[in-house]
Design a protein around this motif. Structure first.
Motif, mmCIF file in Angstrom:
data_model
loop_
_atom_site.group_PDB
_atom_site.id
_atom_site.type_symbol
_atom_site.label_atom_id
_atom_site.label_comp_id
_atom_site.label_asym_id
_atom_site.label_seq_id
_atom_site.Cartn_x
_atom_site.Cartn_y
_atom_site.Cartn_z
ATOM 1 N N LEU A 168 -73.081 -21.908 43.009
ATOM 2 C CA LEU A 168 -73.785 -23.158 42.740
ATOM 3 C C LEU A 168 -72.951 -24.352 43.194
ATOM 4 O O LEU A 168 -73.474 -25.303 43.789
ATOM 5 N N LEU A 169 -71.660 -24.307 42.936
ATOM 6 C CA LEU A 169 -70.770 -25.401 43.335
ATOM 7 C C LEU A 169 -70.761 -25.594 44.850
ATOM 8 O O LEU A 169 -70.732 -26.728 45.341
ATOM 9 N N ARG A 170 -70.793 -24.492 45.594
ATOM 10 C CA ARG A 170 -70.755 -24.588 47.051
ATOM 11 C C ARG A 170 -72.077 -25.094 47.634
ATOM 12 O O ARG A 170 -72.086 -25.766 48.667
ATOM 13 N N SER A 171 -73.179 -24.790 46.986
ATOM 14 C CA SER A 171 -74.495 -25.029 47.590
ATOM 15 C C SER A 171 -75.128 -26.356 47.206
ATOM 16 O O SER A 171 -76.008 -26.841 47.916
ATOM 17 N N LEU A 172 -74.726 -26.950 46.088
ATOM 18 C CA LEU A 172 -75.357 -28.184 45.612
ATOM 19 C C LEU A 172 -74.478 -29.381 45.910
ATOM 20 O O LEU A 172 -73.236 -29.303 45.797
ATOM 21 N N ASP A 173 -75.114 -30.506 46.283
ATOM 22 C CA ASP A 173 -74.351 -31.737 46.446
ATOM 23 C C ASP A 173 -74.121 -32.377 45.077
ATOM 24 O O ASP A 173 -74.572 -31.844 44.050
ATOM 25 N N ASP A 174 -73.437 -33.506 45.056
ATOM 26 C CA ASP A 174 -73.065 -34.117 43.778
ATOM 27 C C ASP A 174 -74.282 -34.499 42.937
ATOM 28 O O ASP A 174 -74.296 -34.293 41.715
ATOM 29 N N ASP A 175 -75.306 -35.075 43.569
ATOM 30 C CA ASP A 175 -76.498 -35.472 42.816
ATOM 31 C C ASP A 175 -77.203 -34.267 42.212
ATOM 32 O O ASP A 175 -77.652 -34.304 41.054
ATOM 33 N N GLU A 176 -77.311 -33.195 42.975
ATOM 34 C CA GLU A 176 -77.972 -31.992 42.476
ATOM 35 C C GLU A 176 -77.151 -31.333 41.377
ATOM 36 O O GLU A 176 -77.706 -30.879 40.359
ATOM 37 N N MET A 177 -75.834 -31.297 41.566
ATOM 38 C CA MET A 177 -74.988 -30.714 40.532
ATOM 39 C C MET A 177 -75.055 -31.536 39.255
ATOM 40 O O MET A 177 -75.081 -30.988 38.138
ATOM 41 N N GLU A 178 -75.100 -32.846 39.390
ATOM 42 C CA GLU A 178 -75.216 -33.718 38.231
ATOM 43 C C GLU A 178 -76.523 -33.449 37.483
ATOM 44 O O GLU A 178 -76.555 -33.436 36.242
ATOM 45 N N ALA A 179 -77.601 -33.195 38.224
ATOM 46 C CA ALA A 179 -78.888 -32.895 37.596
ATOM 47 C C ALA A 179 -78.823 -31.587 36.807
ATOM 48 O O ALA A 179 -79.335 -31.494 35.682
ATOM 49 N N VAL A 180 -78.192 -30.567 37.381
ATOM 50 C CA VAL A 180 -78.055 -29.287 36.687
ATOM 51 C C VAL A 180 -77.212 -29.441 35.428
ATOM 52 O O VAL A 180 -77.543 -28.903 34.360
ATOM 53 N N LEU A 181 -76.118 -30.197 35.526
ATOM 54 C CA LEU A 181 -75.292 -30.432 34.344
ATOM 55 C C LEU A 181 -76.065 -31.209 33.281
ATOM 56 O O LEU A 181 -75.938 -30.935 32.079
ATOM 57 N N GLY A 182 -76.887 -32.174 33.724
ATOM 58 C CA GLY A 182 -77.730 -32.894 32.783
ATOM 59 C C GLY A 182 -78.729 -31.981 32.101
ATOM 60 O O GLY A 182 -79.035 -32.134 30.908
ATOM 61 N N HIS A 183 -79.257 -31.015 32.837
ATOM 62 C CA HIS A 183 -80.170 -30.009 32.282
ATOM 63 C C HIS A 183 -79.479 -29.242 31.150
ATOM 64 O O HIS A 183 -80.043 -29.056 30.060
ATOM 65 N N GLU A 184 -78.246 -28.800 31.397
ATOM 66 C CA GLU A 184 -77.530 -28.030 30.385
ATOM 67 C C GLU A 184 -77.116 -28.897 29.196
ATOM 68 O O GLU A 184 -77.157 -28.446 28.047
ATOM 69 N N LEU A 185 -76.733 -30.132 29.448
ATOM 70 C CA LEU A 185 -76.397 -31.032 28.342
ATOM 71 C C LEU A 185 -77.613 -31.298 27.468
ATOM 72 O O LEU A 185 -77.496 -31.444 26.243
ATOM 73 N N THR A 186 -78.797 -31.355 28.081
ATOM 74 C CA THR A 186 -80.022 -31.553 27.312
ATOM 75 C C THR A 186 -80.285 -30.359 26.414
ATOM 76 O O THR A 186 -80.726 -30.506 25.265
ATOM 77 N N HIS A 187 -80.030 -29.157 26.917
ATOM 78 C CA HIS A 187 -80.170 -27.967 26.071
ATOM 79 C C HIS A 187 -79.272 -28.085 24.834
ATOM 80 O O HIS A 187 -79.677 -27.724 23.726
ATOM 81 N N ILE A 188 -78.059 -28.588 25.026
ATOM 82 C CA ILE A 188 -77.134 -28.753 23.904
ATOM 83 C C ILE A 188 -77.627 -29.848 22.971
ATOM 84 O O ILE A 188 -77.698 -29.669 21.745
ATOM 85 N N ARG A 189 -78.006 -30.990 23.534
ATOM 86 C CA ARG A 189 -78.442 -32.136 22.733
ATOM 87 C C ARG A 189 -79.697 -31.822 21.932
ATOM 88 O O ARG A 189 -79.834 -32.239 20.771
ATOM 89 N N ASN A 190 -80.625 -31.068 22.505
ATOM 90 C CA ASN A 190 -81.886 -30.763 21.839
ATOM 91 C C ASN A 190 -81.791 -29.612 20.845
ATOM 92 O O ASN A 190 -82.768 -29.295 20.177
ATOM 93 N N GLY A 191 -80.631 -28.975 20.749
ATOM 94 C CA GLY A 191 -80.490 -27.846 19.835
ATOM 95 C C GLY A 191 -81.033 -26.547 20.396
ATOM 96 O O GLY A 191 -81.155 -25.558 19.665
ATOM 97 N N ASP A 192 -81.351 -26.519 21.693
ATOM 98 C CA ASP A 192 -81.890 -25.300 22.286
ATOM 99 C C ASP A 192 -80.877 -24.161 22.269
ATOM 100 O O ASP A 192 -81.244 -22.999 22.049
ATOM 101 N N VAL A 193 -79.621 -24.503 22.514
ATOM 102 C CA VAL A 193 -78.587 -23.466 22.648
ATOM 103 C C VAL A 193 -78.451 -22.685 21.343
ATOM 104 O O VAL A 193 -78.461 -21.444 21.334
ATOM 105 N N GLN A 194 -78.345 -23.415 20.213
ATOM 106 C CA GLN A 194 -78.204 -22.728 18.927
ATOM 107 C C GLN A 194 -79.392 -21.824 18.644
ATOM 108 O O GLN A 194 -79.246 -20.669 18.236
ATOM 109 N N LEU A 195 -80.603 -22.364 18.871
ATOM 110 C CA LEU A 195 -81.802 -21.598 18.547
ATOM 111 C C LEU A 195 -81.924 -20.357 19.426
ATOM 112 O O LEU A 195 -82.307 -19.285 18.959
#
Length: 374
Positions: free
Chosen positions: A149-176
């Protein structure tokens, strides 16, 4: 109003998830009841069906506290040990800013922009394109990405993926998702143990003796129906536990995509990241439970009924509709051969394509809940 709608949807999603999670816990009692039916048949093969049902219900009431304690004990063990198990399964290792400055800085900037505590950062040495978040509390949260993933995505795309995962954490998805997987695993374990018990032949001898006694004196006709009910309950409990896990996963991916756009204000980056990840995220050594937490899970069932994630097409369509993004269509990575699209007759190009229903005649994208995007 846009933020109100988004956060109301998140709150509603959490409420539904908690109800589903409670349903998973109840399935454990269904499995225990099925086991009690089997034990009653073994202990007395000449009873009637009402006798077995009443006896099994009394057994359930007696065993329920122990079953609850056992389930909670397993949850506690998983609470402290699940991350290490995931690390062993996937081969993920923690990295520092010095080891991965680009990735670390992107994640840190997103956290700082919204006052989100920085999770741990982990890397999997694999060509697959995927990422996932894990953890049950603030000290355990981590975001894991693959080197592919690191090799294939540019900074904007990688930032979007990281934002996706942070949202999972913020929304409580990970625990559930972790807890749902734990409880579903308990249901599956109980069901498998009982099925193995059926396979050893003891229930067949009980059924034979019941049949013989019923043919001789007209009694004991309830053993076979009781066994059938127990088997049906086990099958239903297992199937429902899997369906609930799927429901928890599928609904959250749309919200995590939306949260990524809210964090980055860049729907096009999220869309292009999904297009690059599409069908390239398989982690060979990962279990199904791990794949369910990933950005994309290519392990889908027939007719998409048992897929743990919505299709990339559906997620992209949602981002176009609500965030005003643009879909470049399937993307080929460097080294891959991109299939040529068939030529369209002159004048037809503007009438077709993924944006035909999302872009008004003037050409400006439809504003999503986070405002217009160029």
């Amino acid at each position: 109003m846009a933020a109100y709608g988004l956060y109301t949807h998140i709150a509603s999603n959490k409420t539904r998830s908690m109800l589903l999670l409670a349903g998973l816990f109840l399935l454990i009692y269904v499995v225990v009841f099925a086991g009690a039916l089997v034990m009653e048949v073994w202990s007395n093969s000449r009873g009637t069906l009402p006798y077995y049902l009443n006896a099994a219900f009394r057994d359930l009431l007696r065993v329920m506290p122990l079953a609850t304690i056992a389930a909670i004990g397993w949850i506690i063990i998983s609470y402290f040990g699940h991350q290490k198990m995931i690390d062993v399964i996937t081969g993920s290792t923690s990295v520092t800013r010095k080891e991965q400055p680009r990735l670390y800085n992107l994640l840190e900037n997103l956290c700082i922009s919204r006052g989100i505590p920085m999770p741990k950062l982990k890397i999997i040495e694999d060509d697959a394109l995927n990422a996932f978040a894990t953890g049950l509390n603030q000290k355990q949260y981590s975001v894991t990405v693959t080197t592919g993933l690191l090799r294939s995505l540019d900074d904007d795309e990688m930032e979007a993926v990281l934002g996706h995962e942070l949202t999972h954490i913020r929304n409580g998805d990970v625990q559930l998702m972790v807890i749902a997987g734990i409880i579903a695993g308990v249901v599956g374990l109980f069901a498998e143990l009982l099925f193995r018990t059926f396979a050893n032949g003891r229930y067949r001898s009980a059924s034979r003796s019941s049949s013989q006694s019923s043919s001789s004196d007209g009694k004991g006709s309830g053993a076979v129906p009781a066994i059938i009910i127990a088997v049906v309950l086990l099958i239903v409990a297992w199937a429902l536990s899997q369906m609930i896990r799927l429901a928890l996963s599928r609904t959250r991916e749309f919200m995590a995509d939306a949260g990524a756009v809210e964090l980055t204000k860049n729907p096009d980056a999220m869309i292009s990241a999904l297009r690059k990840i599409e069908n390239r995220g398989e982690l060979p050594g990962a279990t199904s439970a791990v794949m369910e937490m990933c950005v994309d899970n290519p392990r889908s069932g027939f007719a998409d009924i048992f897929a743990t994630h919505p299709s990339v097409d559906a997620r992209v369509a949602a981002l176009i509709k609500f965030a005003g993004g643009h879909d470049p269509g399937p993307l080929a990575l460097p080294g891959e051969v991109e299939e040529e699209a068939p030529a369209l007759p002159e004048g037809e190009a503007a009438k077709t394509g993924p944006l035909s229903d999302a872009v008004p005649p003037g050409g400006a994208p439809i504003p999503g809940p986070w405002g217009k995007h160029a």
